[in-house]
Design a protein around this motif. Structure first.
Motif, PDB file in Angstrom:
ATOM      1  N   GLN A 201       0.825  -1.202   0.000  1.00 23.77           N
ATOM      2  CA  GLN A 201       0.000   0.000   0.000  1.00 23.77           C
ATOM      3  C   GLN A 201       0.864   1.260   0.000  1.00 23.77           C
ATOM      4  O   GLN A 201       0.539   2.250  -0.668  1.00 23.77           O
ATOM      5  CB  GLN A 201      -0.951   0.007   1.206  1.00 23.77           C
ATOM      6  CG  GLN A 201      -1.969   1.132   1.199  1.00 23.77           C
ATOM      7  CD  GLN A 201      -2.848   1.127  -0.042  1.00 23.77           C
ATOM      8  OE1 GLN A 201      -3.293   0.080  -0.499  1.00 23.77           O
ATOM      9  NE2 GLN A 201      -3.109   2.309  -0.594  1.00 23.77           N
ATOM     10  N   LEU A 202       1.980   1.218   0.716  1.00 26.26           N
ATOM     11  CA  LEU A 202       2.890   2.355   0.730  1.00 26.26           C
ATOM     12  C   LEU A 202       3.478   2.586  -0.661  1.00 26.26           C
ATOM     13  O   LEU A 202       3.613   3.741  -1.098  1.00 26.26           O
ATOM     14  CB  LEU A 202       4.013   2.129   1.750  1.00 26.26           C
ATOM     15  CG  LEU A 202       5.107   3.200   1.810  1.00 26.26           C
ATOM     16  CD1 LEU A 202       4.515   4.560   2.162  1.00 26.26           C
ATOM     17  CD2 LEU A 202       6.194   2.799   2.806  1.00 26.26           C
ATOM     18  N   LEU A 203       3.838   1.517  -1.361  1.00 23.27           N
ATOM     19  CA  LEU A 203       4.359   1.660  -2.716  1.00 23.27           C
ATOM     20  C   LEU A 203       3.334   2.319  -3.629  1.00 23.27           C
ATOM     21  O   LEU A 203       3.667   3.223  -4.411  1.00 23.27           O
ATOM     22  CB  LEU A 203       4.761   0.295  -3.278  1.00 23.27           C
ATOM     23  CG  LEU A 203       5.270   0.298  -4.725  1.00 23.27           C
ATOM     24  CD1 LEU A 203       6.533   1.142  -4.867  1.00 23.27           C
ATOM     25  CD2 LEU A 203       5.527  -1.138  -5.208  1.00 23.27           C
ATOM     26  N   ILE A 204       2.084   1.900  -3.516  1.00 24.70           N
ATOM     27  CA  ILE A 204       1.023   2.496  -4.327  1.00 24.70           C
ATOM     28  C   ILE A 204       0.911   3.994  -4.040  1.00 24.70           C
ATOM     29  O   ILE A 204       0.817   4.818  -4.962  1.00 24.70           O
ATOM     30  CB  ILE A 204      -0.319   1.786  -4.049  1.00 24.70           C
ATOM     31  CG1 ILE A 204      -0.266   0.339  -4.559  1.00 24.70           C
ATOM     32  CG2 ILE A 204      -1.478   2.536  -4.701  1.00 24.70           C
ATOM     33  CD1 ILE A 204      -1.463  -0.496  -4.142  1.00 24.70           C
ATOM     34  N   GLU A 205       0.944   4.363  -2.766  1.00 26.98           N
ATOM     35  CA  GLU A 205       0.817   5.771  -2.388  1.00 26.98           C
ATOM     36  C   GLU A 205       2.013   6.588  -2.887  1.00 26.98           C
ATOM     37  O   GLU A 205       1.842   7.716  -3.381  1.00 26.98           O
ATOM     38  CB  GLU A 205       0.697   5.886  -0.869  1.00 26.98           C
ATOM     39  CG  GLU A 205      -0.602   5.294  -0.318  1.00 26.98           C
ATOM     40  CD  GLU A 205      -0.623   5.258   1.200  1.00 26.98           C
ATOM     41  OE1 GLU A 205       0.380   5.693   1.819  1.00 26.98           O
ATOM     42  OE2 GLU A 205      -1.622   4.774   1.773  1.00 26.98           O
ATOM     43  N   LEU A 206       3.220   6.026  -2.774  1.00 31.56           N
ATOM     44  CA  LEU A 206       4.415   6.753  -3.211  1.00 31.56           C
ATOM     45  C   LEU A 206       4.431   6.944  -4.726  1.00 31.56           C
ATOM     46  O   LEU A 206       4.790   8.020  -5.220  1.00 31.56           O
ATOM     47  CB  LEU A 206       5.672   6.003  -2.764  1.00 31.56           C
ATOM     48  CG  LEU A 206       5.984   6.015  -1.265  1.00 31.56           C
ATOM     49  CD1 LEU A 206       7.180   5.122  -0.964  1.00 31.56           C
ATOM     50  CD2 LEU A 206       6.247   7.433  -0.769  1.00 31.56           C
ATOM     51  N   VAL A 207       4.057   5.903  -5.461  1.00 35.66           N
ATOM     52  CA  VAL A 207       4.020   6.005  -6.918  1.00 35.66           C
ATOM     53  C   VAL A 207       2.981   7.037  -7.354  1.00 35.66           C
ATOM     54  O   VAL A 207       3.243   7.900  -8.203  1.00 35.66           O
ATOM     55  CB  VAL A 207       3.721   4.628  -7.553  1.00 35.66           C
ATOM     56  CG1 VAL A 207       3.396   4.776  -9.042  1.00 35.66           C
ATOM     57  CG2 VAL A 207       4.902   3.688  -7.361  1.00 35.66           C
ATOM     58  N   ASP A 208       1.803   6.991  -6.740  1.00 30.29           N
ATOM     59  CA  ASP A 208       0.735   7.918  -7.098  1.00 30.29           C
ATOM     60  C   ASP A 208       1.131   9.363  -6.775  1.00 30.29           C
ATOM     61  O   ASP A 208       0.956  10.278  -7.592  1.00 30.29           O
ATOM     62  CB  ASP A 208      -0.544   7.540  -6.356  1.00 30.29           C
ATOM     63  CG  ASP A 208      -1.723   8.420  -6.760  1.00 30.29           C
ATOM     64  OD1 ASP A 208      -2.034   8.487  -7.963  1.00 30.29           O
ATOM     65  OD2 ASP A 208      -2.317   9.039  -5.859  1.00 30.29           O
ATOM     66  N   ALA A 209       1.704   9.572  -5.584  1.00 26.99           N
ATOM     67  CA  ALA A 209       2.083  10.920  -5.171  1.00 26.99           C
ATOM     68  C   ALA A 209       3.230  11.470  -6.027  1.00 26.99           C
ATOM     69  O   ALA A 209       3.224  12.636  -6.432  1.00 26.99           O
ATOM     70  CB  ALA A 209       2.477  10.927  -3.695  1.00 26.99           C
ATOM     71  N   SER A 210       4.225  10.630  -6.312  1.00 28.84           N
ATOM     72  CA  SER A 210       5.371  11.081  -7.104  1.00 28.84           C
ATOM     73  C   SER A 210       4.971  11.374  -8.540  1.00 28.84           C
ATOM     74  O   SER A 210       5.450  12.340  -9.144  1.00 28.84           O
ATOM     75  CB  SER A 210       6.479  10.016  -7.072  1.00 28.84           C
ATOM     76  OG  SER A 210       6.938   9.797  -5.747  1.00 28.84           O
ATOM     77  N   MET A 211       4.084  10.554  -9.083  1.00 31.90           N
ATOM     78  CA  MET A 211       3.637  10.771 -10.458  1.00 31.90           C
ATOM     79  C   MET A 211       2.864  12.085 -10.575  1.00 31.90           C
ATOM     80  O   MET A 211       3.025  12.831 -11.549  1.00 31.90           O
ATOM     81  CB  MET A 211       2.753   9.595 -10.899  1.00 31.90           C
ATOM     82  CG  MET A 211       2.454   9.564 -12.373  1.00 31.90           C
ATOM     83  SD  MET A 211       3.927   9.192 -13.352  1.00 31.90           S
ATOM     84  CE  MET A 211       3.239   9.329 -15.004  1.00 31.90           C
ATOM     85  N   SER A 212       2.054  12.384  -9.581  1.00 28.80           N
ATOM     86  CA  SER A 212       1.247  13.608  -9.628  1.00 28.80           C
ATOM     87  C   SER A 212       2.092  14.867  -9.458  1.00 28.80           C
ATOM     88  O   SER A 212       1.629  15.972  -9.755  1.00 28.80           O
ATOM     89  CB  SER A 212       0.168  13.563  -8.541  1.00 28.80           C
ATOM     90  OG  SER A 212       0.744  13.578  -7.246  1.00 28.80           O
ATOM     91  N   ARG A 213       3.328  14.710  -8.987  1.00 32.09           N
ATOM     92  CA  ARG A 213       4.232  15.855  -8.799  1.00 32.09           C
ATOM     93  C   ARG A 213       5.333  15.899  -9.858  1.00 32.09           C
ATOM     94  O   ARG A 213       6.362  16.542  -9.669  1.00 32.09           O
ATOM     95  CB  ARG A 213       4.830  15.815  -7.403  1.00 32.09           C
ATOM     96  CG  ARG A 213       3.813  16.102  -6.305  1.00 32.09           C
ATOM     97  CD  ARG A 213       4.396  15.882  -4.912  1.00 32.09           C
ATOM     98  NE  ARG A 213       3.476  16.300  -3.862  1.00 32.09           N
ATOM     99  CZ  ARG A 213       2.460  15.572  -3.413  1.00 32.09           C
ATOM    100  NH1 ARG A 213       2.234  14.367  -3.946  1.00 32.09           N
ATOM    101  NH2 ARG A 213       1.667  16.018  -2.457  1.00 32.09           N
ATOM    102  N   GLY A 214       5.132  15.188 -10.944  1.00 29.99           N
ATOM    103  CA  GLY A 214       6.075  15.255 -12.057  1.00 29.99           C
ATOM    104  C   GLY A 214       7.282  14.355 -11.931  1.00 29.99           C
ATOM    105  O   GLY A 214       8.277  14.561 -12.633  1.00 29.99           O
ATOM    106  N   GLY A 215       7.241  13.350 -11.071  1.00 36.47           N
ATOM    107  CA  GLY A 215       8.361  12.434 -10.915  1.00 36.47           C
ATOM    108  C   GLY A 215       8.516  11.516 -12.110  1.00 36.47           C
ATOM    109  O   GLY A 215       7.578  11.305 -12.884  1.00 36.47           O
ATOM    110  N   THR A 216       9.708  10.960 -12.257  1.00 40.95           N
ATOM    111  CA  THR A 216       9.974  10.060 -13.378  1.00 40.95           C
ATOM    112  C   THR A 216      10.656   8.763 -12.962  1.00 40.95           C
ATOM    113  O   THR A 216      10.570   7.768 -13.679  1.00 40.95           O
ATOM    114  CB  THR A 216      10.864  10.737 -14.431  1.00 40.95           C
ATOM    115  OG1 THR A 216      12.104  11.148 -13.822  1.00 40.95           O
ATOM    116  CG2 THR A 216      10.164  11.960 -15.033  1.00 40.95           C
TER     117      THR A 216
END
Length: 373
Positions: A201-216
């Motif tokens: 669940q933490l991985l899902i949250e980190l991926v979602d949050a990073s993607m929404s902030r322009g992460g790659t």
């Protein structure tokens, strides 16, 4: 380990292996006579009890999928869980220190969400070792860590292993206080194996949050940028490790396998290493064959001299030919009287009669797949 799902991330930079990755991803590079690099992490997963494995593909993965097929050789052809290929929406090869893998994780979140395991073991394919993940996972649970990253500690004399690597700095209790990706001057000798335990669940949250902030990039944008906010611990690995990051490292680690102790540890320390089965006859040595300190795979026919070398399946070494300090991949052919020394011949390479090719031990000569000389 039934609470663990495995994800193999094939977004790995291979700028320094272009001669060998022009037609295949890094994970599909042949290694040790009969294997591909991905065989080692797949075998480590199944030997540790991880039976739900997703592979995040990248670039031209046709040869990789042909090798893995249904996952039967790794006991991953199952009615429940098993092997899943997670397609990439990107084209082209992976380049640079920060490959754009975050987008593919985001596009495959449905697979991660629907899995029933509580935690995720995220790994790449360039790290070759034989490891039991159970002690590291127990450490992860005891520390109540958000993320646990495996690492190996090297002496300064082995600094060449730090090339294009992620380095860790840890406190006395194992808490990670710094992480560096591809540092020019590393501030630590703790080399990340790029293997991470993390709550699903933490991985899902980190991926979602990073993607929404322009992460790659997953490692940089999900892990390193949250170093101060998460409990990230390091767990040491003390066994044999080969990290394939360049043609030179591939050559050096391949030659290390001619040491019986290293070969024994890599293939049997914590379980067997499995690969795609091919039904071929044993290697055949003709009357004039002379083979010393070499690995020769099944299906090969040797009539010449082979010294300190590795021959893959189906290789033919003709009479009066000499193979010295070299790696000849599948279905290679060394013609009568030909000499190859300090050479890496990719698949289906044919060296005509009488030709002489020589590289250097610290700069091996690479012949690309399908070349005829």
């Amino acid at each position: 380990m039934k609470n663990i799902m495995g994800i193999i991330n094939l977004h790995e930079s291979f700028d320094m292996l272009r001669e060998m990755t022009r037609h295949r991803p890094l994970a599909a590079i042949p290694f040790a006579g009969r294997y591909r690099l991905i065989d080692f992490i797949l075998s480590n997963f199944i030997n540790s009890g991880v039976t739900n494995v997703g592979i995040v593909t990248a670039g031209n993965s046709r040869s990789l999928m042909d090798h893995i097929r249904s996952g039967k050789e790794w006991d991953l052809a199952r009615k429940r869980d098993g092997l899943f290929m997670l397609p990439s929406l990107q084209t082209g090869n992976v380049q640079g220190a920060f490959p754009n893998d975050l987008a593919d994780f985001f596009n495959n979140l449905d697979y991660i969400r629907s899995s029933r395991q509580r935690d995720v073991l995220l790994a790449g394919s360039r790290t070759v070792c034989n490891i039991d993940f159970s002690p590291a996972y127990q450490f992860h649970l005891e520390k109540n860590a958000d993320i646990t990253v495996l690492y190996k500690e090297y002496s300064p004399a082995d600094a060449k292993s730090f090339t294009q690597a992620t380095m860790l700095s840890t406190a006395d209790d194992g808490l990670v206080v710094d992480m560096e990706i591809w540092p020019v001057n590393a501030h630590s000798n703790k080399l990340s194996l790029e293997m991470y335990f993390i709550n699903r669940q933490l991985l899902i949250e980190l991926v979602d949050a990073s993607m929404s902030r322009g992460g790659t990039n997953v490692a940089r944008d999900c892990f390193i940028k949250n170093l101060a906010n998460l409990r990230i611990y390091g767990f040491p690995f003390t066994g044999y490790l080969a990290r394939i990051g360049s043609v030179q490292s591939y050559f050096d680690h391949s030659m290390e396998l001619l040491n019986p102790d290293i070969w024994q540890e890599l293939f049997f320390a914590n379980g067997s290493i499995y690969t795609k089965v091919k039904d071929e006859a044993p290697a055949k040595y003709q009357q004039d064959a002379n083979v010393q300190c070499s690995l020769v795979a099944n299906g090969s026919v040797v009539a010449g001299k082979v010294e300190n070398s590795i021959l893959f399946r189906g290789v033919r070494v003709h009479k009066d030919a000499r193979v010295i300090n070299s790696i000849i991949m599948q279905k290679g052919e060394i013609g009568p009287g030909a000499v190859v020394e300090n050479v890496i011949c990719d698949k289906d390479v044919k060296i005509s009669a009488g030709k002489k090719l020589k590289g250097e031990w610290n700069h091996p000569f690479v012949i690309e797949k399908g070349t005829v000389i």
